[in-house]
Design a protein around this motif. Structure first.
Motif, PDB file in Angstrom:
ATOM      1  N   UNK A  57       6.556   5.219  -9.843  1.00 38.20           N
ATOM      2  CA  UNK A  57       5.618   4.245 -10.395  1.00 38.20           C
ATOM      3  C   UNK A  57       4.219   4.841 -10.382  1.00 38.20           C
ATOM      4  N   UNK A  58       3.579   4.872 -11.531  1.00 36.40           N
ATOM      5  CA  UNK A  58       2.243   5.468 -11.656  1.00 36.40           C
ATOM      6  C   UNK A  58       1.212   4.703 -10.821  1.00 36.40           C
ATOM      7  N   UNK A  59       0.171   5.381 -10.341  1.00 40.71           N
ATOM      8  CA  UNK A  59      -0.835   4.717  -9.501  1.00 40.71           C
ATOM      9  C   UNK A  59      -1.608   3.607 -10.200  1.00 40.71           C
ATOM     10  N   UNK A  86      -2.409   2.719   8.347  1.00 41.80           N
ATOM     11  CA  UNK A  86      -3.775   3.254   8.397  1.00 41.80           C
ATOM     12  C   UNK A  86      -4.738   2.401   7.575  1.00 41.80           C
ATOM     13  N   UNK A  87      -4.280   1.251   7.085  1.00 43.03           N
ATOM     14  CA  UNK A  87      -5.140   0.323   6.368  1.00 43.03           C
ATOM     15  C   UNK A  87      -4.611  -0.048   5.003  1.00 43.03           C
ATOM     16  N   UNK A  88      -5.341  -0.908   4.315  1.00 46.91           N
ATOM     17  CA  UNK A  88      -4.999  -1.261   2.934  1.00 46.91           C
ATOM     18  C   UNK A  88      -5.746  -0.293   2.025  1.00 46.91           C
ATOM     19  N   UNK A  89      -4.995   0.469   1.255  1.00 50.95           N
ATOM     20  CA  UNK A  89      -5.567   1.547   0.468  1.00 50.95           C
ATOM     21  C   UNK A  89      -5.333   1.344  -1.017  1.00 50.95           C
ATOM     22  N   UNK A  90      -6.309   1.729  -1.812  1.00 52.31           N
ATOM     23  CA  UNK A  90      -6.075   1.851  -3.244  1.00 52.31           C
ATOM     24  C   UNK A  90      -5.279   3.139  -3.451  1.00 52.31           C
ATOM     25  N   UNK A  91      -4.654   3.311  -4.607  1.00 49.23           N
ATOM     26  CA  UNK A  91      -3.966   4.578  -4.858  1.00 49.23           C
ATOM     27  C   UNK A  91      -4.889   5.789  -4.681  1.00 49.23           C
ATOM     28  N   UNK A  92      -6.152   5.647  -5.074  1.00 53.62           N
ATOM     29  CA  UNK A  92      -7.109   6.746  -4.880  1.00 53.62           C
ATOM     30  C   UNK A  92      -7.337   7.005  -3.393  1.00 53.62           C
ATOM     31  N   UNK A 133       8.929   1.386   0.087  1.00 52.96           N
ATOM     32  CA  UNK A 133       8.723   2.712  -0.495  1.00 52.96           C
ATOM     33  C   UNK A 133       9.659   3.746   0.113  1.00 52.96           C
ATOM     34  N   UNK A 134      10.056   4.680  -0.716  1.00 52.20           N
ATOM     35  CA  UNK A 134      10.701   5.903  -0.237  1.00 52.20           C
ATOM     36  C   UNK A 134       9.609   6.902   0.130  1.00 52.20           C
ATOM     37  N   UNK A 135       8.573   6.944  -0.699  1.00 52.58           N
ATOM     38  CA  UNK A 135       7.436   7.827  -0.450  1.00 52.58           C
ATOM     39  C   UNK A 135       6.260   7.366  -1.297  1.00 52.58           C
ATOM     40  N   UNK A 136       5.050   7.636  -0.792  1.00 55.33           N
ATOM     41  CA  UNK A 136       3.836   7.454  -1.586  1.00 55.33           C
ATOM     42  C   UNK A 136       3.281   8.852  -1.796  1.00 55.33           C
ATOM     43  N   UNK A 137       3.092   9.246  -3.042  1.00 52.54           N
ATOM     44  CA  UNK A 137       2.785  10.640  -3.349  1.00 52.54           C
ATOM     45  C   UNK A 137       1.282  10.878  -3.517  1.00 52.54           C
ATOM     46  N   UNK A 138       0.943  12.144  -3.717  1.00 56.94           N
ATOM     47  CA  UNK A 138      -0.455  12.560  -3.689  1.00 56.94           C
ATOM     48  C   UNK A 138      -1.301  11.910  -4.781  1.00 56.94           C
ATOM     49  N   UNK A 139      -0.689  11.530  -5.865  1.00 56.59           N
ATOM     50  CA  UNK A 139      -1.427  10.859  -6.939  1.00 56.59           C
ATOM     51  C   UNK A 139      -1.757   9.417  -6.578  1.00 56.59           C
ATOM     52  N   UNK A 140      -1.123   8.906  -5.514  1.00 51.95           N
ATOM     53  CA  UNK A 140      -1.242   7.490  -5.173  1.00 51.95           C
ATOM     54  C   UNK A 140      -0.117   6.679  -5.770  1.00 51.95           C
ATOM     55  N   UNK A 141       0.788   7.356  -6.497  1.00 51.92           N
ATOM     56  CA  UNK A 141       1.944   6.692  -7.083  1.00 51.92           C
ATOM     57  C   UNK A 141       3.035   6.453  -6.050  1.00 51.92           C
ATOM     58  N   UNK A 142       4.042   5.710  -6.465  1.00 54.85           N
ATOM     59  CA  UNK A 142       5.089   5.256  -5.556  1.00 54.85           C
ATOM     60  C   UNK A 142       6.460   5.761  -5.994  1.00 54.85           C
ATOM     61  N   UNK A 143       7.244   6.240  -5.039  1.00 51.75           N
ATOM     62  CA  UNK A 143       8.654   6.523  -5.272  1.00 51.75           C
ATOM     63  C   UNK A 143       9.448   5.492  -4.477  1.00 51.75           C
ATOM     64  N   UNK A 144      10.278   4.739  -5.178  1.00 54.39           N
ATOM     65  CA  UNK A 144      11.035   3.670  -4.526  1.00 54.39           C
ATOM     66  C   UNK A 144      12.345   3.452  -5.277  1.00 54.39           C
ATOM     67  N   UNK A 145      13.141   2.509  -4.793  1.00 46.75           N
ATOM     68  CA  UNK A 145      14.436   2.216  -5.406  1.00 46.75           C
ATOM     69  C   UNK A 145      14.279   2.021  -6.913  1.00 46.75           C
TER      70      UNK A 145
END
Length: 337
Positions: free
Chosen positions: A307-309, A319-325, A208-220
């Motif tokens: 990428x949408x959550x 900090x653990x395995x997280x769902x997008x929520x 990931x480049x970043x994981x955003x507040x929606x739980x979505x992903x910014x990546x290559x």
């Protein structure tokens, strides 16, 4: 006379170059852009002449703006800047003086950057538990945390990996070479062959480049289409992300990303003086053939995508395995103090 001379010297004294400090930190291959940003801002704080918390936070915000302006893809480093400035602002203290507080903040910033280097190992340990013996994995481009996870999985289980070429930078080749050197069976596939190979894989694993507040992903760029295809094929899509890549950003589409600009997907102007609607003879069409270079293609395309959550199965983090929520909830807590 002495006071005016000292004041002049202070004015002429070369200022600290936060971008140079950022670039120097990146020379260490283990340091990712968010950590490099944190280290650079920590050094800025060391060199700052701020006498109050207000002045210090302003200096940090100004430094973050410099880093953002000089980076072609500021998303990842923005996450680090945002985290560090929030930490400084919310830092609880009982210091007797501002100088004492500043010393504590500098020490904490340095310590955090040092500890953060262990996050990839934590993520790898967590993610390996989800990898079964004999798994066939599809990954994209090059990611330090993905590499560490695959190498750890190889120590304990049998795995094989398909790696996308990841145009335009071709970093998937770097991943495949490192995997092959470690004895992990790997094959480089075309970005356009993701749908073709998807039925052969057990799951997709990306960094990931970043994981955003929606739980979505910014990546290559290309990660989004992989997630869409994985969803259609009912294959899990896992993202690996250090918590310092969690970013208070809420894009609704690809065009909401901070690095999007008018150059991306633009149409070049026609160089011919002939009207586009005018009929051309075969001889006119054959004159001065157009050559398109890989550099031109790269400049006209995005580096990252969103990428949408709902397309992401889980986010593995320190900090653990997280769902997008769960990512959204963690971000709210992180910046709430």
């Amino acid at each position: 006379m002495s006071e005016s001379t000292n004041s002049a010297n202070d004015i002429q004294r070369p200022s600290f170059d936060v971008y140079e400090a950022y670039q120097h930190a990146l020379l260490d291959e283990e340091i990712s852009p968010p950590l490099a940003a944190i280290l650079a801002l920590t050094q800025l704080m060391e060199n700052s002449t701020a006498g109050t918390m207000f002045e210090l936070v302003k200096a940090l915000n100004d430094g973050a703006e410099v880093l953002k302006a000089k980076s072609s893809n500021p998303i990842s480093l923005n996450a680090g800047c945002e985290l560090f400035i929030a930490f400084v602002t919310l830092f609880p203290h009982d210091s007797v003086s501002f100088a004492d507080l500043k010393t504590k903040l500098i020490r904490q910033g340095q310590q955090y950057a040092k500890e953060a280097l262990s996050y990839r190992r934590k993520i790898a340990e967590l993610a390996v538990g989800f990898i079964k013996d004999g798994s066939v994995i599809l990954t994209h481009s090059y990611s330090r945390v993905v590499m560490q996870t695959l190498l750890l999985a190889h120590e304990r289980k049998r795995i094989s990996v398909f790696v996308t070429e990841a145009r335009p930078r071709g970093l998937g080749i770097k991943t495949a070479e490192a995997l092959t050197a470690a004895g992990i069976p790997s094959t480089v596939i075309l970005d356009s062959a993701v749908a073709y190979v998807m039925e052969k894989v057990d799951f997709v694993l990306v960094g990931s480049e970043a994981v955003v507040e929606s739980g979505g992903l910014i990546n290559a760029v290309g990660s989004n289409q992989m997630a869409i295809i994985a969803k259609a094929a009912n294959k899990p899509f896992y993202a690996l992300a250090e918590s310092y890549k969690f970013h208070r950003l809420f894009p609704l589409s690809q065009y909401d990303l901070p690095n999007h600009n008018s150059r991306i997907f633009s149409f070049p102007r026609l160089k011919s003086s002939v009207s586009p609607r005018a009929k051309r003879t075969p001889d006119e069409l054959s004159v001065a053939p157009t050559t398109i270079t890989q550099e031109e293609i790269s400049q006209n395309n995005p580096d990252v995508d969103y990428t949408r959550p709902d397309l992401i199965s889980l986010v593995f983090s320190d900090v653990g395995s997280l769902t997008p929520e769960g990512v959204s909830q963690y971000l709210v807590g992180m910046f709430a103090g």
